[in-house]
Design a protein around this motif. Structure first.
Motif, PDB file in Angstrom:
ATOM      1  N   TRP A  19      93.898  41.897 -73.006  1.00 40.75           N
ATOM      2  CA  TRP A  19      95.018  41.729 -72.082  1.00 40.75           C
ATOM      3  C   TRP A  19      96.208  41.075 -72.759  1.00 40.75           C
ATOM      4  CZ3 TRP A  19      94.909  44.843 -68.305  1.00 40.75           C
ATOM      5  CH2 TRP A  19      93.697  45.250 -67.761  1.00 40.75           C
ATOM      6  N   ASP A  20      95.965  40.141 -73.673  1.00 44.79           N
ATOM      7  CA  ASP A  20      97.075  39.556 -74.444  1.00 44.79           C
ATOM      8  C   ASP A  20      97.781  40.650 -75.240  1.00 44.79           C
ATOM      9  OD1 ASP A  20      96.475  37.051 -73.477  1.00 44.79           O
ATOM     10  OD2 ASP A  20      95.507  36.356 -75.335  1.00 44.79           O
ATOM     11  N   GLY A  21      96.988  41.562 -75.825  1.00 43.55           N
ATOM     12  CA  GLY A  21      97.578  42.680 -76.564  1.00 43.55           C
ATOM     13  C   GLY A  21      98.404  43.583 -75.665  1.00 43.55           C
ATOM     14  N   CYS A  22      97.910  43.867 -74.484  1.00 40.90           N
ATOM     15  CA  CYS A  22      98.666  44.726 -73.555  1.00 40.90           C
ATOM     16  C   CYS A  22     100.004  44.091 -73.208  1.00 40.90           C
ATOM     17  CB  CYS A  22      97.859  44.980 -72.284  1.00 40.90           C
ATOM     18  SG  CYS A  22      96.465  46.099 -72.517  1.00 40.90           S
ATOM     19  N   LYS A  26     100.457  46.096 -77.407  1.00 41.62           N
ATOM     20  CA  LYS A  26      99.545  46.490 -78.480  1.00 41.62           C
ATOM     21  C   LYS A  26      98.201  46.812 -77.847  1.00 41.62           C
ATOM     22  CE  LYS A  26     101.660  43.461 -81.894  1.00 41.62           C
ATOM     23  NZ  LYS A  26     101.465  42.280 -82.752  1.00 41.62           N
ATOM     24  N   LEU A  27      97.616  47.959 -78.213  1.00 42.25           N
ATOM     25  CA  LEU A  27      96.310  48.329 -77.677  1.00 42.25           C
ATOM     26  C   LEU A  27      95.243  47.766 -78.609  1.00 42.25           C
ATOM     27  CD1 LEU A  27      94.741  49.838 -75.500  1.00 42.25           C
ATOM     28  CD2 LEU A  27      94.875  51.879 -76.943  1.00 42.25           C
ATOM     29  N   ILE A  54      82.272  39.490 -82.981  1.00 42.28           N
ATOM     30  CA  ILE A  54      83.175  40.513 -82.480  1.00 42.28           C
ATOM     31  C   ILE A  54      84.597  40.159 -82.892  1.00 42.28           C
ATOM     32  CG2 ILE A  54      84.032  41.710 -80.426  1.00 42.28           C
ATOM     33  CD1 ILE A  54      81.006  42.099 -81.024  1.00 42.28           C
ATOM     34  N   GLY A  55      85.244  41.073 -83.590  1.00 45.07           N
ATOM     35  CA  GLY A  55      86.646  40.920 -83.955  1.00 45.07           C
ATOM     36  C   GLY A  55      87.485  41.893 -83.144  1.00 45.07           C
ATOM     37  N   TRP A  56      88.745  42.001 -83.502  1.00 43.29           N
ATOM     38  CA  TRP A  56      89.651  42.883 -82.774  1.00 43.29           C
ATOM     39  C   TRP A  56      90.478  43.677 -83.753  1.00 43.29           C
ATOM     40  CZ3 TRP A  56      89.740  43.447 -77.490  1.00 43.29           C
ATOM     41  CH2 TRP A  56      88.887  42.597 -76.795  1.00 43.29           C
ATOM     42  N   MET A  57      90.791  44.905 -83.374  1.00 45.53           N
ATOM     43  CA  MET A  57      91.669  45.747 -84.187  1.00 45.53           C
ATOM     44  C   MET A  57      92.742  46.347 -83.284  1.00 45.53           C
ATOM     45  SD  MET A  57      89.637  49.359 -84.577  1.00 45.53           S
ATOM     46  CE  MET A  57      91.144  50.302 -84.610  1.00 45.53           C
ATOM     47  N   GLN A  58      93.906  46.580 -83.857  1.00 41.17           N
ATOM     48  CA  GLN A  58      94.953  47.237 -83.097  1.00 41.17           C
ATOM     49  C   GLN A  58      94.788  48.745 -83.243  1.00 41.17           C
ATOM     50  OE1 GLN A  58      98.994  46.095 -83.917  1.00 41.17           O
ATOM     51  NE2 GLN A  58      99.823  47.654 -82.533  1.00 41.17           N
ATOM     52  N   ALA A  59      94.594  49.436 -82.123  1.00 42.06           N
ATOM     53  CA  ALA A  59      94.478  50.898 -82.125  1.00 42.06           C
ATOM     54  C   ALA A  59      95.869  51.508 -82.222  1.00 42.06           C
ATOM     55  CB  ALA A  59      93.782  51.371 -80.856  1.00 42.06           C
TER      56      ALA A  59
END
Ligand SMILES: [Zn+2]
Length: 125
Positions: A19-22, A26-27, A54-59
């Motif tokens: 949600w921070d990315g949205c 940023k997806l 668990i990490g995060w990546m920008q799609a």
């Protein structure tokens, strides 16, 4: 701001980066740091290997239409969008292990209680 649909509650810790990315347009998708599996919805365990790293990546945000439905009736009164509208499932190009129609699968029996064992399916290896 006039809200025309029910909104999610983006406060769970495992979904906060999404949600921070949205908000930043940023997806962001969760990615297992042990096996590399990219998945959605956000959760605390990798659905493939059960790792908690668990990490995060920008799609990229690019994908293809996988399936869709045209809704001719609102399915919930909180939706104020006038039908017809399209409900779509998108295959992101950043998720190489995502499911696809016609992909080979195999049964995996999962015991959920002493009396019930569920036949679930996974991509065939
Ligand atoms: Zn994993």
């Amino acid at each position: 701001m006039d809200v025309d649909r029910p909104l999610p509650t983006p406060m769970t810790p495992e979904a906060k980066p999404f949600w921070d990315g949205c908000r930043a347009e940023k997806l962001m998708l969760p990615r297992c740091e042990d096996c590399g599996h990219v998945f959605f919805y956000p959760r605390i365990l990798c659905p493939r290997c059960h790792s908690r790293r668990i990490g995060w990546m920008q799609a990229s945000g690019r994908g293809t239409l996988h399936s869709f439905e045209i809704a001719h009736q609102a399915f919930q009164k909180a939706w104020k969008i006038k039908p017809p509208y399209v409900l779509a499932m998108v295959q992101l190009e950043d998720s190489p292990k995502a499911i696809k129609c016609d992909m080979p699968v195999e049964v995996v029996f999962t015991k959920v209680s002493d009396d019930v064992t569920l036949p679930l399916f996974q991509p065939r290896r």
